[in-house]
Scaffold this motif. Structure first.
Motif, PDB file in Angstrom:
ATOM      1  N   GLN A 178      31.115  56.173  38.196  1.00 31.81           N
ATOM      2  CA  GLN A 178      31.377  56.891  39.589  1.00 31.81           C
ATOM      3  C   GLN A 178      32.121  55.807  40.411  1.00 31.81           C
ATOM      4  OE1 GLN A 178      27.972  57.599  41.597  1.00 31.81           O
ATOM      5  NE2 GLN A 178      26.803  58.588  39.854  1.00 31.81           N
ATOM      6  N   PHE A 179      32.743  56.460  41.302  1.00 32.78           N
ATOM      7  CA  PHE A 179      33.818  55.566  42.007  1.00 32.78           C
ATOM      8  C   PHE A 179      34.079  56.309  43.192  1.00 32.78           C
ATOM      9  CE2 PHE A 179      37.749  57.758  41.739  1.00 32.78           C
ATOM     10  CZ  PHE A 179      37.793  58.359  40.550  1.00 32.78           C
ATOM     11  N   ASP A 180      34.370  55.822  44.461  1.00 30.26           N
ATOM     12  CA  ASP A 180      34.973  56.287  45.655  1.00 30.26           C
ATOM     13  C   ASP A 180      35.942  55.545  46.205  1.00 30.26           C
ATOM     14  OD1 ASP A 180      35.029  57.692  47.861  1.00 30.26           O
ATOM     15  OD2 ASP A 180      33.233  57.183  48.865  1.00 30.26           O
ATOM     16  N   CYS A 181      35.759  54.308  46.765  1.00 30.39           N
ATOM     17  CA  CYS A 181      36.879  53.788  47.614  1.00 30.39           C
ATOM     18  C   CYS A 181      37.844  53.194  46.666  1.00 30.39           C
ATOM     19  CB  CYS A 181      36.309  52.603  48.369  1.00 30.39           C
ATOM     20  SG  CYS A 181      35.638  51.200  47.634  1.00 30.39           S
ATOM     21  N   GLN A 182      37.416  52.785  45.360  1.00 35.16           N
ATOM     22  CA  GLN A 182      38.536  51.844  44.496  1.00 35.16           C
ATOM     23  C   GLN A 182      39.006  50.595  45.040  1.00 35.16           C
ATOM     24  OE1 GLN A 182      40.851  54.423  41.717  1.00 35.16           O
ATOM     25  NE2 GLN A 182      40.385  55.935  43.372  1.00 35.16           N
ATOM     26  N   ASP A 183      38.136  50.082  45.871  1.00 28.43           N
ATOM     27  CA  ASP A 183      38.712  48.874  46.763  1.00 28.43           C
ATOM     28  C   ASP A 183      37.721  47.895  47.027  1.00 28.43           C
ATOM     29  OD1 ASP A 183      40.788  47.334  47.836  1.00 28.43           O
ATOM     30  OD2 ASP A 183      40.359  47.975  49.912  1.00 28.43           O
ATOM     31  N   GLY A 184      36.512  48.081  46.409  1.00 31.39           N
ATOM     32  CA  GLY A 184      35.531  46.747  46.308  1.00 31.39           C
ATOM     33  C   GLY A 184      34.526  47.021  47.649  1.00 31.39           C
ATOM     34  N   GLU A 185      34.608  48.072  48.132  1.00 30.44           N
ATOM     35  CA  GLU A 185      33.832  48.237  49.390  1.00 30.44           C
ATOM     36  C   GLU A 185      32.528  49.081  49.393  1.00 30.44           C
ATOM     37  OE1 GLU A 185      36.758  49.045  52.475  1.00 30.44           O
ATOM     38  OE2 GLU A 185      37.417  46.838  52.518  1.00 30.44           O
ATOM     39  N   CYS A 186      32.503  50.202  48.465  1.00 27.62           N
ATOM     40  CA  CYS A 186      31.585  51.295  48.653  1.00 27.62           C
ATOM     41  C   CYS A 186      30.202  51.045  47.518  1.00 27.62           C
ATOM     42  CB  CYS A 186      32.078  52.745  48.403  1.00 27.62           C
ATOM     43  SG  CYS A 186      32.570  52.998  46.641  1.00 27.62           S
ATOM     44  N   GLY A 187      30.786  50.329  46.684  1.00 27.26           N
ATOM     45  CA  GLY A 187      29.534  50.005  45.751  1.00 27.26           C
ATOM     46  C   GLY A 187      29.361  51.058  44.682  1.00 27.26           C
ATOM     47  N   HIS A 188      29.901  52.196  44.700  1.00 29.44           N
ATOM     48  CA  HIS A 188      29.552  53.382  43.869  1.00 29.44           C
ATOM     49  C   HIS A 188      29.764  52.981  42.456  1.00 29.44           C
ATOM     50  CE1 HIS A 188      30.003  56.599  47.120  1.00 29.44           C
ATOM     51  NE2 HIS A 188      28.633  55.753  47.348  1.00 29.44           N
ATOM     52  N   CYS A 189      30.702  52.223  42.292  1.00 29.55           N
ATOM     53  CA  CYS A 189      31.252  51.830  40.628  1.00 29.55           C
ATOM     54  C   CYS A 189      30.501  50.657  40.357  1.00 29.55           C
ATOM     55  CB  CYS A 189      32.673  51.369  40.675  1.00 29.55           C
ATOM     56  SG  CYS A 189      33.111  49.848  41.542  1.00 29.55           S
ATOM     57  N   LEU A 190      29.218  50.495  40.764  1.00 26.29           N
ATOM     58  CA  LEU A 190      28.401  49.143  40.200  1.00 26.29           C
ATOM     59  C   LEU A 190      28.281  49.533  38.907  1.00 26.29           C
ATOM     60  CD1 LEU A 190      26.633  46.864  40.954  1.00 26.29           C
ATOM     61  CD2 LEU A 190      24.607  48.618  41.049  1.00 26.29           C
ATOM     62  N   ARG A 245      28.630  43.764  38.384  1.00 23.00           N
ATOM     63  CA  ARG A 245      29.888  43.937  38.613  1.00 23.00           C
ATOM     64  C   ARG A 245      30.296  45.191  39.308  1.00 23.00           C
ATOM     65  NH1 ARG A 245      33.534  40.082  36.898  1.00 23.00           N
ATOM     66  NH2 ARG A 245      34.581  40.928  38.970  1.00 23.00           N
ATOM     67  N   LEU A 246      31.332  45.235  40.066  1.00 24.16           N
ATOM     68  CA  LEU A 246      32.217  46.367  40.759  1.00 24.16           C
ATOM     69  C   LEU A 246      33.157  46.721  39.589  1.00 24.16           C
ATOM     70  CD1 LEU A 246      32.063  45.884  44.270  1.00 24.16           C
ATOM     71  CD2 LEU A 246      30.463  47.035  43.258  1.00 24.16           C
ATOM     72  N   ALA A 247      33.162  47.943  38.945  1.00 19.26           N
ATOM     73  CA  ALA A 247      34.238  48.418  38.032  1.00 19.26           C
ATOM     74  C   ALA A 247      35.499  48.120  38.468  1.00 19.26           C
ATOM     75  CB  ALA A 247      33.743  49.600  37.409  1.00 19.26           C
ATOM     76  N   CYS A 248      35.506  48.600  39.774  1.00 19.33           N
ATOM     77  CA  CYS A 248      37.230  48.646  40.521  1.00 19.33           C
ATOM     78  C   CYS A 248      37.598  47.108  40.769  1.00 19.33           C
ATOM     79  CB  CYS A 248      37.179  49.348  41.887  1.00 19.33           C
ATOM     80  SG  CYS A 248      36.251  48.666  43.090  1.00 19.33           S
ATOM     81  N   GLN A 249      36.803  46.278  40.772  1.00 21.76           N
ATOM     82  CA  GLN A 249      37.072  44.656  41.029  1.00 21.76           C
ATOM     83  C   GLN A 249      37.318  44.232  39.613  1.00 21.76           C
ATOM     84  OE1 GLN A 249      37.960  43.930  44.256  1.00 21.76           O
ATOM     85  NE2 GLN A 249      38.097  46.258  44.126  1.00 21.76           N
TER      86      GLN A 249
HETATM   87 FE1  FES Z   1      33.988  51.465  45.780  1.00 21.65          FE
HETATM   88 FE2  FES Z   1      34.298  50.142  43.469  1.00 21.65          FE
HETATM   89  S1  FES Z   1      34.930  52.214  43.833  1.00 21.65           S
HETATM   90  S2  FES Z   1      33.593  49.300  45.284  1.00 21.65           S
END
Ligand code: FES
Length: 115
Positions: free
Chosen positions: A39-51, A99-103
């Motif tokens: 899962q993901f949303d922001c792809q910028d380390g802010e939403c936490g969906h990609c935990l 971790r956050l997958a996007c980070q």
């Molecule tokens: Fe939002 Fe990774 S997609 S923190």
């Protein structure tokens, strides 16, 4: 090359090769390229969906990993890490299992990624 195994109880495990060391090769990018439904949303380390939870599965010594301020903030907000734990990881030079997958930049180590 690193072997990255993605695991989720709802899907079959999938192991993919990743080119380690590229600064653009995030775990989320690898997942998307391989059609793994992280899962993901922001792809910028802010939403936490990609935990995700990341475990090293090779025999090499674990390498520390510096979490960015953004990632630290989100992991604390999600209740996955306390400031004390973050400080201790730095002292021990150990990576965080959360971790956050996007980070997360993939490095030259084989990992299990639970999403
Ligand atoms: Fe939002 Fe990774 S997609 S923190």
């Amino acid at each position: 090359m690193a072997l990255v195994t993605f695991s989720n109880p709802d899907y079959k495990d999938k192991t993919v090769y990743a080119v380690a060391g590229s600064h653009t090769e995030t775990l989320l990018k690898i997942a998307k390229e391989n059609k793994i439904p992280v899962q993901f949303d922001c792809q910028d380390g802010e939403c936490g969906h990609c935990l995700v939870r990341v475990t090293s599965v090779d025999d090499k010594d674990r390498m520390g990993y510096f979490l960015t301020d953004k990632e630290q903030t989100v992991l604390k907000e999600l209740g996955k890490l306390t400031q004390e734990q973050i400080d201790q990881l730095h002292v021990d030079d150990m990576p965080s299992e959360w971790r956050l997958a996007c980070q997360m930049i993939v490095r030259d180590e084989d990992v299990l990624v639970e999403y």
